[in-house]
Design a protein around this motif. Sequence first.
Motif, mmCIF file in Angstrom:
data_model
loop_
_atom_site.group_PDB
_atom_site.id
_atom_site.type_symbol
_atom_site.label_atom_id
_atom_site.label_comp_id
_atom_site.label_asym_id
_atom_site.label_seq_id
_atom_site.Cartn_x
_atom_site.Cartn_y
_atom_site.Cartn_z
ATOM 1 N N THR A 147 -17.223 55.671 144.064
ATOM 2 C CA THR A 147 -17.217 56.731 145.076
ATOM 3 C C THR A 147 -18.638 57.089 145.491
ATOM 4 O O THR A 147 -18.948 57.218 146.683
ATOM 5 N N ILE A 148 -19.533 57.242 144.497
ATOM 6 C CA ILE A 148 -20.940 57.524 144.804
ATOM 7 C C ILE A 148 -21.533 56.404 145.655
ATOM 8 O O ILE A 148 -22.226 56.644 146.655
ATOM 9 N N ARG A 149 -21.247 55.169 145.285
ATOM 10 C CA ARG A 149 -21.754 54.001 146.020
ATOM 11 C C ARG A 149 -21.293 54.017 147.472
ATOM 12 O O ARG A 149 -22.077 53.831 148.405
ATOM 13 N N ASP A 150 -19.994 54.238 147.665
ATOM 14 C CA ASP A 150 -19.449 54.198 149.015
ATOM 15 C C ASP A 150 -20.013 55.314 149.886
ATOM 16 O O ASP A 150 -20.320 55.107 151.065
ATOM 17 N N ALA A 188 -21.685 46.999 138.204
ATOM 18 C CA ALA A 188 -23.025 46.715 138.725
ATOM 19 C C ALA A 188 -22.965 45.542 139.703
ATOM 20 O O ALA A 188 -23.625 45.550 140.757
ATOM 21 N N ALA A 189 -22.146 44.544 139.382
ATOM 22 C CA ALA A 189 -22.017 43.383 140.256
ATOM 23 C C ALA A 189 -21.364 43.749 141.584
ATOM 24 O O ALA A 189 -21.813 43.314 142.655
ATOM 25 N N THR A 190 -20.307 44.559 141.543
ATOM 26 C CA THR A 190 -19.668 44.954 142.801
ATOM 27 C C THR A 190 -20.589 45.867 143.607
ATOM 28 O O THR A 190 -20.608 45.807 144.844
ATOM 29 N N GLY A 191 -21.355 46.706 142.915
ATOM 30 C CA GLY A 191 -22.309 47.548 143.623
ATOM 31 C C GLY A 191 -23.358 46.730 144.349
ATOM 32 O O GLY A 191 -23.745 47.040 145.483
ATOM 33 N N THR A 240 -23.347 52.340 140.865
ATOM 34 C CA THR A 240 -21.955 51.950 140.650
ATOM 35 C C THR A 240 -21.684 51.733 139.166
ATOM 36 O O THR A 240 -20.632 52.108 138.652
ATOM 37 N N GLY A 241 -22.667 51.139 138.480
ATOM 38 C CA GLY A 241 -22.480 50.852 137.063
ATOM 39 C C GLY A 241 -22.502 52.072 136.172
ATOM 40 O O GLY A 241 -21.728 52.171 135.224
ATOM 41 N N VAL A 242 -23.384 53.024 136.468
ATOM 42 C CA VAL A 242 -23.569 54.153 135.536
ATOM 43 C C VAL A 242 -23.040 55.477 136.069
ATOM 44 O O VAL A 242 -22.960 56.457 135.320
ATOM 45 N N THR A 260 -21.992 37.604 142.947
ATOM 46 C CA THR A 260 -21.322 38.672 142.197
ATOM 47 C C THR A 260 -21.110 38.265 140.743
ATOM 48 O O THR A 260 -21.383 39.039 139.818
ATOM 49 N N LEU A 261 -20.653 37.040 140.541
ATOM 50 C CA LEU A 261 -20.445 36.545 139.178
ATOM 51 C C LEU A 261 -21.763 36.413 138.424
ATOM 52 O O LEU A 261 -21.842 36.730 137.225
#
Length: 205
Positions: free
Chosen positions: A50-53, A108-111, A132-134, A181-182
Amino acid sequence: MVDAGPAFAAMNAIGLVAFAVVGALKGSDADLDLFGVAVLGFLTALGGGTIRDLLVGRIPTSLQSNTEVLFAAAGVALAVVLATRVRGDLMESPAVLLPDALGLAAFAATGAAVGIEAGLSPFGVVVTATLTGVGGGSLSDLLLARVPAVLREDFYATPAVAGGAVAPPAVAVGLGTGTTTLLAAGVVLALRLGALRYDWRLPTV
């Protein structure tokens, strides 16, 4: 919305379930009731995304997709089962540490993928990967009146930063977003598991 194919979808699903487990187990460890446990699980799973978006100026995907909520709900349900089975210090148990590492790597990868898709600078990609990760775990820690793990564990945010940092060069040399991403997830997971295994810490000032 990012369309990085199966890699992004898989990382997102892993992150949602894993962080919902972690958040819900945090609530259980704090002796919250079932509602409190569920709130912590959903907040940890959905908070970072949510923060990322919001940061990239779009409606959070958790408000557009029932699928994300269902993955988070599955993680909460799994945590409720685990809470009745795990003995000893719950927060030091592999039942928490392993999902937390997986969730950190996946998110973190999706972010990073979202930052790349949004056309952010390399620094911006690192920021979206790290938040996104934290982000979700930090919000849940604050609700529990704890210092967020990102501020008290040296090698928690650092792997997310590293994962975000490898993504822009990977795209620049021609790797697809899915492969990138991977790759980012692999870097984060390797560093976080290494930190847990060997007690890695950054030098103090």
